[in-house]
Write a protein that holds these residues in place. Structure first.
Motif, PDB file in Angstrom:
ATOM      1  N   ALA A 193      41.846  42.678  30.885  1.00  0.00           N
ATOM      2  CA  ALA A 193      41.032  41.467  30.868  1.00  0.00           C
ATOM      3  C   ALA A 193      39.547  41.797  30.864  1.00  0.00           C
ATOM      4  O   ALA A 193      38.764  41.208  30.111  1.00  0.00           O
ATOM      5  CB  ALA A 193      41.384  40.578  32.054  1.00  0.00           C
ATOM      6  N   ASP A 222      38.727  43.790  27.342  1.00  0.00           N
ATOM      7  CA  ASP A 222      38.598  42.926  26.166  1.00  0.00           C
ATOM      8  C   ASP A 222      37.369  42.030  26.272  1.00  0.00           C
ATOM      9  O   ASP A 222      36.745  41.700  25.263  1.00  0.00           O
ATOM     10  CB  ASP A 222      39.860  42.065  26.008  1.00  0.00           C
ATOM     11  N   GLU A 245      52.506  32.234  28.869  1.00  0.00           N
ATOM     12  CA  GLU A 245      51.672  33.420  28.665  1.00  0.00           C
ATOM     13  C   GLU A 245      52.496  34.670  28.440  1.00  0.00           C
ATOM     14  O   GLU A 245      52.116  35.552  27.668  1.00  0.00           O
ATOM     15  CB  GLU A 245      50.753  33.637  29.877  1.00  0.00           C
ATOM     16  N   SER A 275      46.429  37.747  29.486  1.00  0.00           N
ATOM     17  CA  SER A 275      45.121  38.378  29.307  1.00  0.00           C
ATOM     18  C   SER A 275      45.001  39.714  30.030  1.00  0.00           C
ATOM     19  O   SER A 275      44.253  40.596  29.612  1.00  0.00           O
ATOM     20  CB  SER A 275      44.009  37.436  29.786  1.00  0.00           C
ATOM     21  N   ARG A 324      48.970  44.103  22.181  1.00  0.00           N
ATOM     22  CA  ARG A 324      48.087  43.849  23.315  1.00  0.00           C
ATOM     23  C   ARG A 324      48.070  45.082  24.208  1.00  0.00           C
ATOM     24  O   ARG A 324      49.067  45.794  24.327  1.00  0.00           O
ATOM     25  CB  ARG A 324      48.551  42.640  24.134  1.00  0.00           C
TER      26      ARG A 324
END
Length: 266
Positions: free
Chosen positions: A26, A29, A102, A178, A201
């Motif tokens: 998190a 990024d 999510e 995230s 990711r």
């Protein structure tokens, strides 16, 4: 993070060796001022432990630093599962996680529905706790509508979790979380010889390697997955015959990471 800044500054004053073990993308990024302050508080002696080379490279780029660092993968803590049996029946996919939007629940169910609509005969197994009432109803509706095509096993632990991975061919993980970094569930799936379909990711691309499909975050996950699953279904016998070699390959990764962990902790 503010609490860790205080600890890092105190450790620096006391000349304690300090290690920062990163488990989130998190703040990589989306770089944060608090993390920059933490780097200053810890000083140049601060040692960073990253989960994969991708994490290390992106961290250095995000904060304009070349930190003193080492790589320690979560594969060090997930052992290979040699106790498997060759599956029979249709291609079987699965998702095990905290079942939220999510973490990919909604996308997974959409994938199962789309595969069925497009005439792809397969089975799907869903497992994990459901916290939200809306998500619970979504799963109940899907299991009712899809009938034998979808099975929900609830939260799984210990041997029941091992059985889940042994019962599937492909682990599907469309996470959009995230903080996603190097998810243990992906290593658990690889340790059982599963192929993986997942979004690109965190460290997931380096985890999966050639053992599945990585979908770019801006691509159509459902359709890309259906296309991949159709090819897999057409080569199902070969796919299942390679399961042992997949576990062997993961075993080598686990051994290498375990050695790094022992060296680090010593």
């Amino acid at each position: 993070m503010a609490y860790i800044i205080f600890l890092a500054a105190l450790a620096r004053v006391c000349s304690y060796p300090t290690v920062l073990h990163h488990h989130s993308f998190a703040y990589i990024d989306r770089p944060r001022a608090l993390l920059r302050l933490l780097l200053r508080a810890g000083g140049p002696a601060l040692t960073h432990v990253f989960l994969c080379p991708i994490m290390s490279i992106k961290f250095a780029s995000a904060y304009g630093v070349e930190p003193k660092a080492c790589i320690l993968s979560n594969s060090a803590f997930v052992e290979p599962d040699w106790d498997f049996q060759t599956l029979t029946g249709p291609l079987t996919i699965g998702l095990l996680s905290n079942l939220t939007k999510e973490k990919g629940l909604h996308t997974f169910l959409e994938l199962v529905r789309s595969a069925r609509t497009q005439g792809l005969g397969m089975k799907a197994i869903l497992a994990g706790p459901i916290a939200g009432e809306a998500d619970r109803k979504l799963v109940e509706d899907a299991t009712r509508d899809l009938r034998d095509a979808l099975e929900y096993r609830g939260p799984l632990y210990g041997s029941s979790k091992n059985t889940f991975y042994r019962d599937i061919d492909i682990f599907v993980f469309p996470t959009q979380y995230s903080h996603e970094a190097e998810p243990t569930v992906v290593f658990e799936a690889l340790s059982a010889g599963n192929l993986i379909i997942a979004f690109d990711r965190g460290c997931i691309t380096s985890q999966v390697g050639t053992n599945g499909l990585i979908v770019p975050t801006d691509s159509n996950f459902v359709q890309d997955s259906v296309d991949y699953l159709r090819q897999a279904a057409g080569q199902l016998t070969n796919l299942r015959g390679e399961r042992r070699s997949c576990i062997d390959a993961y075993g080598a990764v686990h051994s290498s990471s375990s050695a790094i962990a022992k060296q680090l902790f010593s």
